[in-house]
Scaffold this motif. Structure first.
Motif, PDB file in Angstrom:
ATOM      1  N   TYR A 127     -13.033  44.985 -24.743  1.00 50.38           N
ATOM      2  CA  TYR A 127     -13.164  46.245 -24.015  1.00 50.38           C
ATOM      3  C   TYR A 127     -11.897  47.062 -24.237  1.00 50.38           C
ATOM      4  CZ  TYR A 127     -16.340  43.114 -21.426  1.00 50.38           C
ATOM      5  OH  TYR A 127     -17.300  42.192 -21.072  1.00 50.38           O
ATOM      6  N   GLU A 128     -12.071  48.363 -24.386  1.00 46.27           N
ATOM      7  CA  GLU A 128     -10.920  49.262 -24.439  1.00 46.27           C
ATOM      8  C   GLU A 128     -11.171  50.396 -23.466  1.00 46.27           C
ATOM      9  OE1 GLU A 128      -8.005  51.677 -27.511  1.00 46.27           O
ATOM     10  OE2 GLU A 128      -9.724  50.550 -28.289  1.00 46.27           O
ATOM     11  N   ILE A 129     -10.349  50.458 -22.430  1.00 49.68           N
ATOM     12  CA  ILE A 129     -10.509  51.450 -21.373  1.00 49.68           C
ATOM     13  C   ILE A 129      -9.191  52.198 -21.202  1.00 49.68           C
ATOM     14  CG2 ILE A 129     -11.202  51.867 -18.979  1.00 49.68           C
ATOM     15  CD1 ILE A 129     -11.846  48.440 -20.029  1.00 49.68           C
ATOM     16  N   GLY A 130      -9.179  53.465 -21.540  1.00 54.05           N
ATOM     17  CA  GLY A 130      -7.996  54.290 -21.336  1.00 54.05           C
ATOM     18  C   GLY A 130      -6.735  53.764 -21.972  1.00 54.05           C
ATOM     19  N   GLY A 131      -6.843  53.183 -23.157  1.00 54.94           N
ATOM     20  CA  GLY A 131      -5.669  52.657 -23.843  1.00 54.94           C
ATOM     21  C   GLY A 131      -5.339  51.218 -23.499  1.00 54.94           C
ATOM     22  N   ILE A 132      -6.089  50.611 -22.585  1.00 58.81           N
ATOM     23  CA  ILE A 132      -5.877  49.206 -22.215  1.00 58.81           C
ATOM     24  C   ILE A 132      -6.922  48.361 -22.933  1.00 58.81           C
ATOM     25  CG2 ILE A 132      -5.857  47.537 -20.317  1.00 58.81           C
ATOM     26  CD1 ILE A 132      -5.105  49.875 -18.461  1.00 58.81           C
ATOM     27  N   LEU A 133      -6.479  47.359 -23.687  1.00 56.94           N
ATOM     28  CA  LEU A 133      -7.376  46.466 -24.403  1.00 56.94           C
ATOM     29  C   LEU A 133      -7.529  45.171 -23.612  1.00 56.94           C
ATOM     30  CD1 LEU A 133      -9.028  45.744 -26.958  1.00 56.94           C
ATOM     31  CD2 LEU A 133      -6.898  44.830 -27.933  1.00 56.94           C
ATOM     32  N   ILE A 134      -8.774  44.787 -23.346  1.00 60.48           N
ATOM     33  CA  ILE A 134      -9.066  43.565 -22.591  1.00 60.48           C
ATOM     34  C   ILE A 134     -10.034  42.720 -23.408  1.00 60.48           C
ATOM     35  CG2 ILE A 134     -10.037  42.582 -20.477  1.00 60.48           C
ATOM     36  CD1 ILE A 134      -9.270  45.154 -19.041  1.00 60.48           C
ATOM     37  N   THR A 135      -9.714  41.446 -23.560  1.00 57.76           N
ATOM     38  CA  THR A 135     -10.598  40.503 -24.232  1.00 57.76           C
ATOM     39  C   THR A 135     -11.019  39.418 -23.246  1.00 57.76           C
ATOM     40  OG1 THR A 135      -9.506  40.882 -26.356  1.00 57.76           O
ATOM     41  CG2 THR A 135     -10.844  38.895 -26.152  1.00 57.76           C
ATOM     42  N   GLY A 136     -12.315  39.209 -23.116  1.00 56.58           N
ATOM     43  CA  GLY A 136     -12.840  38.146 -22.267  1.00 56.58           C
ATOM     44  C   GLY A 136     -13.234  36.948 -23.103  1.00 56.58           C
ATOM     45  N   VAL A 137     -12.736  35.767 -22.741  1.00 49.65           N
ATOM     46  CA  VAL A 137     -12.999  34.533 -23.482  1.00 49.65           C
ATOM     47  C   VAL A 137     -13.845  33.600 -22.615  1.00 49.65           C
ATOM     48  CG1 VAL A 137     -11.961  32.504 -24.579  1.00 49.65           C
ATOM     49  CG2 VAL A 137     -10.844  34.749 -24.771  1.00 49.65           C
ATOM     50  N   ARG A 138     -14.984  33.164 -23.143  1.00 53.40           N
ATOM     51  CA  ARG A 138     -15.875  32.269 -22.402  1.00 53.40           C
ATOM     52  C   ARG A 138     -15.264  30.875 -22.258  1.00 53.40           C
ATOM     53  NH1 ARG A 138     -21.256  32.252 -21.663  1.00 53.40           N
ATOM     54  NH2 ARG A 138     -20.742  34.232 -20.661  1.00 53.40           N
ATOM     55  N   THR A 139     -15.147  30.422 -21.011  1.00 51.07           N
ATOM     56  CA  THR A 139     -14.705  29.068 -20.703  1.00 51.07           C
ATOM     57  C   THR A 139     -15.653  28.510 -19.645  1.00 51.07           C
ATOM     58  OG1 THR A 139     -13.166  29.862 -19.001  1.00 51.07           O
ATOM     59  CG2 THR A 139     -12.282  29.590 -21.234  1.00 51.07           C
ATOM     60  N   PHE A 140     -15.270  27.393 -19.012  1.00 49.08           N
ATOM     61  CA  PHE A 140     -16.147  26.756 -18.037  1.00 49.08           C
ATOM     62  C   PHE A 140     -15.434  26.555 -16.705  1.00 49.08           C
ATOM     63  CE2 PHE A 140     -17.319  25.268 -22.293  1.00 49.08           C
ATOM     64  CZ  PHE A 140     -18.601  25.799 -22.367  1.00 49.08           C
ATOM     65  N   HIS A 141     -16.255  26.464 -15.660  1.00 46.50           N
ATOM     66  CA  HIS A 141     -15.755  26.309 -14.299  1.00 46.50           C
ATOM     67  C   HIS A 141     -15.607  24.835 -13.929  1.00 46.50           C
ATOM     68  CE1 HIS A 141     -14.885  27.155 -10.233  1.00 46.50           C
ATOM     69  NE2 HIS A 141     -15.783  28.066  -9.963  1.00 46.50           N
ATOM     70  N   ASP A 142     -15.835  23.943 -14.881  1.00 43.43           N
ATOM     71  CA  ASP A 142     -15.757  22.503 -14.621  1.00 43.43           C
ATOM     72  C   ASP A 142     -15.368  21.804 -15.922  1.00 43.43           C
ATOM     73  OD1 ASP A 142     -18.174  22.197 -16.201  1.00 43.43           O
ATOM     74  OD2 ASP A 142     -19.268  22.900 -14.450  1.00 43.43           O
ATOM     75  N   GLN A 143     -15.364  20.487 -15.894  1.00 45.86           N
ATOM     76  CA  GLN A 143     -14.978  19.722 -17.079  1.00 45.86           C
ATOM     77  C   GLN A 143     -16.167  19.197 -17.862  1.00 45.86           C
ATOM     78  OE1 GLN A 143     -11.361  17.312 -16.967  1.00 45.86           O
ATOM     79  NE2 GLN A 143     -11.191  17.702 -14.776  1.00 45.86           N
ATOM     80  N   VAL A 144     -17.374  19.681 -17.521  1.00 44.45           N
ATOM     81  CA  VAL A 144     -18.587  19.228 -18.215  1.00 44.45           C
ATOM     82  C   VAL A 144     -19.342  20.424 -18.798  1.00 44.45           C
ATOM     83  CG1 VAL A 144     -18.883  17.016 -17.069  1.00 44.45           C
ATOM     84  CG2 VAL A 144     -19.706  19.083 -15.944  1.00 44.45           C
ATOM     85  N   LYS A 145     -18.583  21.353 -19.392  1.00 49.14           N
ATOM     86  CA  LYS A 145     -19.127  22.505 -20.101  1.00 49.14           C
ATOM     87  C   LYS A 145     -20.090  23.341 -19.260  1.00 49.14           C
ATOM     88  CE  LYS A 145     -18.429  20.550 -24.686  1.00 49.14           C
ATOM     89  NZ  LYS A 145     -19.013  20.221 -26.016  1.00 49.14           N
ATOM     90  N   GLY A 146     -19.736  23.485 -17.983  1.00 49.35           N
ATOM     91  CA  GLY A 146     -20.494  24.363 -17.106  1.00 49.35           C
ATOM     92  C   GLY A 146     -21.696  23.738 -16.448  1.00 49.35           C
ATOM     93  N   ALA A 147     -21.944  22.455 -16.671  1.00 50.85           N
ATOM     94  CA  ALA A 147     -23.135  21.808 -16.115  1.00 50.85           C
ATOM     95  C   ALA A 147     -23.113  21.764 -14.594  1.00 50.85           C
ATOM     96  CB  ALA A 147     -23.262  20.387 -16.673  1.00 50.85           C
ATOM     97  N   GLU A 148     -21.921  21.733 -13.993  1.00 45.02           N
ATOM     98  CA  GLU A 148     -21.821  21.654 -12.531  1.00 45.02           C
ATOM     99  C   GLU A 148     -21.634  23.023 -11.890  1.00 45.02           C
ATOM    100  OE1 GLU A 148     -18.653  18.999 -11.606  1.00 45.02           O
ATOM    101  OE2 GLU A 148     -19.780  17.191 -12.173  1.00 45.02           O
ATOM    102  N   ARG A 149     -20.757  23.858 -12.458  1.00 48.47           N
ATOM    103  CA  ARG A 149     -20.398  25.118 -11.786  1.00 48.47           C
ATOM    104  C   ARG A 149     -20.570  26.356 -12.658  1.00 48.47           C
ATOM    105  NH1 ARG A 149     -15.763  21.824 -10.391  1.00 48.47           N
ATOM    106  NH2 ARG A 149     -16.107  20.805  -8.387  1.00 48.47           N
ATOM    107  N   GLY A 150     -21.039  26.195 -13.862  1.00 43.80           N
ATOM    108  CA  GLY A 150     -21.306  27.357 -14.695  1.00 43.80           C
ATOM    109  C   GLY A 150     -20.110  27.829 -15.507  1.00 43.80           C
ATOM    110  N   PHE A 151     -20.196  29.087 -15.934  1.00 46.44           N
ATOM    111  CA  PHE A 151     -19.194  29.657 -16.831  1.00 46.44           C
ATOM    112  C   PHE A 151     -18.048  30.320 -16.072  1.00 46.44           C
ATOM    113  CE2 PHE A 151     -23.148  29.918 -19.421  1.00 46.44           C
ATOM    114  CZ  PHE A 151     -22.755  29.071 -20.445  1.00 46.44           C
TER     115      PHE A 151
END
Length: 223
Positions: free
Chosen positions: A73-97
């Motif tokens: 994303y680029e908003i008003g000169g600010i660049l933001i990158t979102g990186v997919r990770t997980f909310h748990d240690q089992v690739k999101g199986a318990e709590r999602g992304f």
């Protein structure tokens, strides 16, 4: 020179020349009062009440731009990158992304880990990059990483500065409860710490890459 303020839990306001960002605003149902902070951009790491209350943030101008997921994303000169990770240690199986955000503001790189639940993979580290200046890291355990894993993730990213977040500070509905900040202090081998009201960082006066990562403790304020 960007200024960082801690609004409690995992929420920060970053003010810079190019704009103001609020990361992970929370709902008062968690037992804390966010207030009504202002910003031009809000980032949301995942859709849980303690990280997703963008409606509480007032626009600095016409509207608040909400960044909500992986991508660039680029908003008003600010660049933001979102990186997919997980909310748990089992690739999101318990709590999602979970989304980690890398924010390029005023020639500095900020990284907000949200509710990261695991150590980072090689590909995730490549997406985050090797030039993080300020890392916001959860340290209280419970539904995210605790002190030991937080220490490991800090070693993976090797930022210049670390600001801990998501630890026990009066939140009422966490089961299991969050650990106090003193657990992280002990894990990092510190004997004492002094919370500051805000953190001002100068891109022209950063510590050398060879220097040890500095830990900054911020006192939470209302928005």
């Amino acid at each position: 020179m960007p200024e960082v303020q801690f609004l409690g839990h995992a929420c920060f306001r970053i003010r810079g020349r190019d704009g103001t960002i609020v990361c992970d605003p929370y709902h008062r149902s968690i037992g804390l009062d966010l207030g009504r902070p202002t910003a031009s951009i809000v980032t949301v790491s995942h859709h849980h009440p303690d990280h997703d209350n963008s409606s509480a943030v007032r626009p600095l101008r016409d509207r608040v731009f909400v960044v909500d997921g992986p991508g660039e994303y680029e908003i008003g000169g600010i660049l933001i990158t979102g990186v997919r990770t997980f909310h748990d240690q089992v690739k999101g199986a318990e709590r999602g992304f979970n989304t980690v955000y890398i924010i390029h503001l005023d020639d500095l790189v900020f990284c907000h880990l949200g509710d990261l639940g695991h150590e980072l993979t090689t590909s995730q580290l490549e997406e985050i990059g090797s030039n993080v200046d300020v890392l916001f890291v959860p340290v209280g355990g419970g539904e995210t990483i605790g002190p030991a894993l937080a220490s490991n993730v800090i070693s993976q990213i090797e930022p210049r500065f670390v600001i801990p977040m998501h630890y026990a500070m009066g939140q009422t509905n966490f089961d299991p409860p969050l650990a106090p900040i003193e657990r992280f202090v002990s894990e990092m081998g510190l004997k004492e710490y002094t919370p500051e009201e805000k953190f001002v960082i100068n891109a022209n006066a950063l510590p050398d890459d060879e220097e040890q990562t500095r830990i900054v403790f911020l006192r939470p304020i209302h928005g």
